[in-house]
Scaffold this motif. Sequence first.
Motif, PDB file in Angstrom:
ATOM      1  N   PRO A 182      14.515   5.368  12.636  1.00  0.00           N
ATOM      2  CA  PRO A 182      13.453   6.368  12.779  1.00  0.00           C
ATOM      3  C   PRO A 182      12.098   5.709  12.631  1.00  0.00           C
ATOM      4  O   PRO A 182      11.933   4.780  11.839  1.00  0.00           O
ATOM      5  N   PHE A 183      11.144   6.196  13.371  1.00  0.00           N
ATOM      6  CA  PHE A 183       9.819   5.587  13.305  1.00  0.00           C
ATOM      7  C   PHE A 183       9.234   5.676  11.903  1.00  0.00           C
ATOM      8  O   PHE A 183       8.566   4.763  11.437  1.00  0.00           O
ATOM      9  N   SER A 184       9.521   6.779  11.234  1.00  0.00           N
ATOM     10  CA  SER A 184       8.981   6.918   9.880  1.00  0.00           C
ATOM     11  C   SER A 184       9.569   5.848   8.967  1.00  0.00           C
ATOM     12  O   SER A 184       8.886   5.315   8.101  1.00  0.00           O
ATOM     13  N   HIS A 185      10.822   5.509   9.203  1.00  0.00           N
ATOM     14  CA  HIS A 185      11.469   4.472   8.403  1.00  0.00           C
ATOM     15  C   HIS A 185      10.834   3.110   8.687  1.00  0.00           C
ATOM     16  O   HIS A 185      10.598   2.303   7.790  1.00  0.00           O
ATOM     17  N   LEU A 186      10.536   2.873   9.950  1.00  0.00           N
ATOM     18  CA  LEU A 186       9.894   1.608  10.314  1.00  0.00           C
ATOM     19  C   LEU A 186       8.537   1.485   9.637  1.00  0.00           C
ATOM     20  O   LEU A 186       8.165   0.416   9.142  1.00  0.00           O
ATOM     21  N   MET A 187       7.830   2.574   9.624  1.00  0.00           N
ATOM     22  CA  MET A 187       6.523   2.543   8.986  1.00  0.00           C
ATOM     23  C   MET A 187       6.662   2.235   7.509  1.00  0.00           C
ATOM     24  O   MET A 187       5.895   1.456   6.933  1.00  0.00           O
ATOM     25  N   ALA A 188       7.647   2.843   6.879  1.00  0.00           N
ATOM     26  CA  ALA A 188       7.854   2.582   5.462  1.00  0.00           C
ATOM     27  C   ALA A 188       8.229   1.128   5.238  1.00  0.00           C
ATOM     28  O   ALA A 188       7.787   0.494   4.271  1.00  0.00           O
ATOM     29  N   GLU A 189       9.029   0.568   6.146  1.00  0.00           N
ATOM     30  CA  GLU A 189       9.418  -0.828   6.013  1.00  0.00           C
ATOM     31  C   GLU A 189       8.205  -1.751   6.135  1.00  0.00           C
ATOM     32  O   GLU A 189       8.090  -2.735   5.425  1.00  0.00           O
ATOM     33  N   ILE A 190       7.342  -1.401   7.048  1.00  0.00           N
ATOM     34  CA  ILE A 190       6.133  -2.201   7.202  1.00  0.00           C
ATOM     35  C   ILE A 190       5.353  -2.208   5.904  1.00  0.00           C
ATOM     36  O   ILE A 190       4.901  -3.241   5.424  1.00  0.00           O
ATOM     37  N   ALA A 191       5.235  -1.043   5.330  1.00  0.00           N
ATOM     38  CA  ALA A 191       4.457  -0.920   4.106  1.00  0.00           C
ATOM     39  C   ALA A 191       5.088  -1.712   2.967  1.00  0.00           C
ATOM     40  O   ALA A 191       4.387  -2.287   2.137  1.00  0.00           O
ATOM     41  N   THR A 192       6.408  -1.764   2.922  1.00  0.00           N
ATOM     42  CA  THR A 192       7.065  -2.453   1.811  1.00  0.00           C
ATOM     43  C   THR A 192       7.131  -3.953   2.034  1.00  0.00           C
ATOM     44  O   THR A 192       7.367  -4.705   1.099  1.00  0.00           O
ATOM     45  N   THR A 193       6.938  -4.401   3.248  1.00  0.00           N
ATOM     46  CA  THR A 193       7.113  -5.809   3.562  1.00  0.00           C
ATOM     47  C   THR A 193       5.838  -6.608   3.392  1.00  0.00           C
ATOM     48  O   THR A 193       5.865  -7.770   3.006  1.00  0.00           O
ATOM     49  N   LEU A 194       4.716  -5.975   3.657  1.00  0.00           N
ATOM     50  CA  LEU A 194       3.479  -6.737   3.694  1.00  0.00           C
ATOM     51  C   LEU A 194       2.742  -6.752   2.360  1.00  0.00           C
ATOM     52  O   LEU A 194       2.835  -5.829   1.570  1.00  0.00           O
ATOM     53  N   ALA A 195       2.023  -7.807   2.156  1.00  0.00           N
ATOM     54  CA  ALA A 195       1.136  -7.860   1.005  1.00  0.00           C
ATOM     55  C   ALA A 195      -0.011  -6.882   1.233  1.00  0.00           C
ATOM     56  O   ALA A 195      -0.407  -6.624   2.367  1.00  0.00           O
TER      57      ALA A 195
END
Length: 301
Positions: free
Chosen positions: A128-141
């Motif tokens: 899901p796109f919302s999941h991808l967005m959350a992953e982005i947020a958790t991955t980056l400094a």
Amino acid sequence: MGRIPCCEKDNVKRGQWTPEEDNKLSSYIAQHGTRNWRLIPKNAGLQRCGKSCRLRWTNYLRPDLKHGQFSDAEEQTIVKLHSVVGNRWSLIAAQLPGRTDNDVKNHWNTKLKKKLSGMGIDPVTHKPFSHLMAEIATTLAPPNVANLAEAALGCFKDEMLHLLTKKPIDFQFQHSNTTGNRTATYVNSKQEERDDTIEKIKIGLSRAMQEPDMLHSQKSWDPTGATSANLTEGGSPWSQSMCAGSTCTGADQQGDLHGKLDEEMGEVSEGAKEMRNGSNIFNSDSILWDLPSEDLMNPIV
DNA sequence: AACATGCGCAACCGCTCAAAG
DNA sequence: TCTTTGAGCGGTTGCGCATGT
């Protein structure tokens, strides 16, 4: 050294095939088979490249081909297999009797991609796109989160617009039975829930910027406060059933299909093997495929 | 009715890999 | 062993039809 060219490029016809050409090719192959595509156009009296003849035969003239619309079951198979092997159209088509790789590819590009996007699913990752967005947020400094989030929002703009403006899709989980098997109900969310999805993304991004420690730990999190373990265990079914990435977990109870695939594929690419071994797309939580097919296949738009 | 736009499909293009020589 | 080609595959394009304005 080497072989002679398959055809003289200057002397071959191109473009649409005529019924006469189809008849010539079909009748020749019926008599002589398809052993040597280089010789077929010459022997059949066709001014076509052997490659063109092969394509015409395999994609259109073969007697075992289906020419009608794809059924819901076929569409589900395509989506399911695509989540495992990606754009390996020939592998996917091999699981669909009477369908060619070209058929599958065209159907994916013209219909299924849009359906998935319309449902808020990234057709590439099956997340899901919302999941991808959350992953982005958790991955980056933190310093990068805002910039990347902005870029990602640009990438997902169309899909996000679907989420914001079209009929939303949401999920509720039920730990429903005594055997421990989960089932999912699949409901259209209320307006406030739709808005909430976007809000959660925004909150998640801002929290990512505020909580640097969390970003570097393996433990991921949910913008609402839940961990991604919750996401995986009881959150979005897409994260469990559609995703092909490394975040997917769960027991592999779809081994039968894996085995079947492997048998069919023979030598599956290493990438595909790794993908399947690592992610277990066909895990026990392949809840998507418990969904009513009419829901799965109805585009939002 | 005429034109514009979008969609679906067939065909082609270009690449990779295996086999021929 | 190296070069060249055939076969197969995935990506892309272009045409014809349907639909909207």
